[in-house]
Design a protein around this motif. Structure first.
Motif, PDB file in Angstrom:
ATOM      1  N   PRO A 169       0.364  -0.883  -0.580  1.00  0.00           N
ATOM      2  CA  PRO A 169       0.087  -0.016   0.119  1.00  0.00           C
ATOM      3  C   PRO A 169       0.816   1.446   0.568  1.00  0.00           C
ATOM      4  CG  PRO A 169      -0.810  -1.561   1.696  1.00  0.00           C
ATOM      5  CD  PRO A 169       0.369  -1.822   1.276  1.00  0.00           C
ATOM      6  N   VAL A 170       0.577   2.212  -0.900  1.00  0.00           N
ATOM      7  CA  VAL A 170       1.548   3.682  -1.008  1.00  0.00           C
ATOM      8  C   VAL A 170       0.685   4.921   0.431  1.00  0.00           C
ATOM      9  CG1 VAL A 170       2.581   2.923  -3.193  1.00  0.00           C
ATOM     10  CG2 VAL A 170      -0.185   4.567  -3.000  1.00  0.00           C
ATOM     11  N   LEU A 171      -0.459   4.328   0.742  1.00  0.00           N
ATOM     12  CA  LEU A 171      -1.344   5.199   1.827  1.00  0.00           C
ATOM     13  C   LEU A 171      -2.224   4.130   2.407  1.00  0.00           C
ATOM     14  CD1 LEU A 171      -2.812   8.062  -0.900  1.00  0.00           C
ATOM     15  CD2 LEU A 171      -0.884   7.713   0.901  1.00  0.00           C
ATOM     16  N   GLU A 172      -1.694   4.393   4.072  1.00  0.00           N
ATOM     17  CA  GLU A 172      -2.557   3.093   4.736  1.00  0.00           C
ATOM     18  C   GLU A 172      -3.230   4.508   5.990  1.00  0.00           C
ATOM     19  OE1 GLU A 172      -1.368  -0.685   5.084  1.00  0.00           O
ATOM     20  OE2 GLU A 172       0.795   0.410   5.129  1.00  0.00           O
ATOM     21  N   VAL A 173      -4.613   3.892   5.970  1.00  0.00           N
ATOM     22  CA  VAL A 173      -5.482   4.678   6.891  1.00  0.00           C
ATOM     23  C   VAL A 173      -5.684   3.276   7.961  1.00  0.00           C
ATOM     24  CG1 VAL A 173      -7.250   6.659   8.709  1.00  0.00           C
ATOM     25  CG2 VAL A 173      -5.514   6.967   5.889  1.00  0.00           C
ATOM     26  N   ARG A 174      -5.351   3.202   9.325  1.00  0.00           N
ATOM     27  CA  ARG A 174      -6.034   2.912   9.950  1.00  0.00           C
ATOM     28  C   ARG A 174      -6.942   2.513  10.804  1.00  0.00           C
ATOM     29  NH1 ARG A 174       0.100  -0.705  10.255  1.00  0.00           N
ATOM     30  NH2 ARG A 174       0.359  -0.638   8.105  1.00  0.00           N
ATOM     31  N   SER A 175      -7.760   2.417  11.413  1.00  0.00           N
ATOM     32  CA  SER A 175      -9.000   2.490  12.317  1.00  0.00           C
ATOM     33  C   SER A 175      -8.310   4.362  13.327  1.00  0.00           C
ATOM     34  CB  SER A 175      -8.267   1.382  13.909  1.00  0.00           C
ATOM     35  OG  SER A 175      -8.634   0.547  13.421  1.00  0.00           O
ATOM     36  N   VAL A 176      -8.376   4.669  11.977  1.00  0.00           N
ATOM     37  CA  VAL A 176      -7.819   6.507  12.804  1.00  0.00           C
ATOM     38  C   VAL A 176      -9.640   6.771  13.554  1.00  0.00           C
ATOM     39  CG1 VAL A 176      -7.748   8.414  11.835  1.00  0.00           C
ATOM     40  CG2 VAL A 176      -6.209   6.849  11.527  1.00  0.00           C
ATOM     41  N   VAL A 177      -9.239   7.447  14.563  1.00  0.00           N
ATOM     42  CA  VAL A 177     -10.384   8.497  15.137  1.00  0.00           C
ATOM     43  C   VAL A 177      -9.177   9.959  14.970  1.00  0.00           C
ATOM     44  CG1 VAL A 177     -11.608   8.772  17.321  1.00  0.00           C
ATOM     45  CG2 VAL A 177     -11.404   6.770  16.811  1.00  0.00           C
TER      46      VAL A 177
END
Length: 294
Positions: free
Chosen positions: A6-14
């Motif tokens: 992946p080049v961009l990852e947003v994981r479980s972001v609050v």
């Protein structure tokens, strides 16, 4: 088989602003070499998600990675990112050409002047004019030229065709196809759903800070309803359809109900039978029904 990172990852972001959750366990993954559509109206959390990717905002919890690194701890990674903001503000006393040189200096990565000239010509931009005399579309063109002319590995584009006329929108599509063919990964936030359908391999739909749909365009369509039409006689009308004045009956059914409905239409000796999955716009609107319509 080669693993694609992946080049961009947003994981479980609050992301909280006081008691308000702009992002609520939000997930987004943009694979290398893909063009990923990002859909959501104002207030859905889309801009907040983009700002976390750019390191402008820090998540309350969760993780953000740009080319494998936290953009706030490793801001140098953003030199490899081409960004077009949703609202383009330029220095009013500078010409378009001067803005391009200023952005190049701020970025710290040299522009490919040949590519820049090609883009200026393709978008019909007059770089000799002061930006205070530019229309919204021309300010957008400056931002596009800057983002596409320095060899970015990833493009983050927030409503990139806002203010462009249809001819320039078509040019934008061609330029993004060219960039992607050269290996550039793209996150495309857009309200123009036909544009997303033309360009994107994948799509994520955000609502109230959460991802409510994600996958390939075809996967999302398969999850959706299908429209089936057929012309049947009054004696063999099938329940559940809406018949217009010409005798054409339209049914809206779930994907797994399509075969049985087609068999009913054939048994009723229907003619002019067609079937098609919901458009991306129909899928999108399903998640954003207004309160008044409910």
């Amino acid at each position: 088989m080669e693993t694609v990172n992946p080049v961009l990852e947003v994981r479980s972001v609050v992301k909280k602003f006081g008691d308000f959750r702009a992002l609520d366990e939000f997930d987004l993954t943009v694979e290398q070499g893909s063009v990923h559509g990002f859909l959501g109206p104002n207030g859905s959390g889309k801009s907040t998600a983009i700002r976390t990717l750019l390191g402008v905002l820090h998540p309350t919890s969760g993780e953000v990675r740009v080319l494998g690194k936290d953009p706030r701890k490793n801001p140098e990674i953003l030199k490899r990112i081409g960004y077009v903001p949703g609202d383009v503000s330029l220095w009013p006393t500078l010409t378009g050409a001067e803005v391009l040189r200023t952005l190049e200096s701020m970025r710290g990565v040299p522009t490919d002047r040949k590519r820049e000239a090609e883009l200026i010509d393709a978008f019909g931009l007059d770089p000799s004019k002061k930006t205070r005399d530019y229309s919204t579309g021309n300010r957008r063109k400056v931002s596009l030229v800057a983002a596409l002319s320095f060899g970015a590995e990833v493009l983050i584009l927030d409503e990139p065709t806002a203010g462009l006329d249809p001819l320039m929108e078509a040019e934008f599509v061609e330029q993004i196809r060219r960039e992607n063919a050269n290996g550039v990964s793209v996150l495309l936030s857009s309200h123009i759903l036909s544009e997303v359908e033309k360009l994107c391999n994948y799509v994520t739909v955000i609502k109230e800070g959460r991802a409510v749909e994600h996958g390939t365009i075809s996967q999302i369509r398969h999850l959706s309803t299908h429209t089936v039409t057929g012309r049947v006689s009054r004696e063999t009308l099938i329940d559940g359809g809406v018949t217009d004045a010409t005798g054409l009956t339209t049914f809206t059914v779930e994907r797994d109900e399509v075969p049985a409905l087609l068999q009913k239409l054939l048994d009723a000796h229907a003619t002019d039978i067609t079937t098609q999955p919901s458009s991306l716009e129909e899928i999108f609107m399903r998640h954003y029904e207004t309160e008044a319509a409910k």
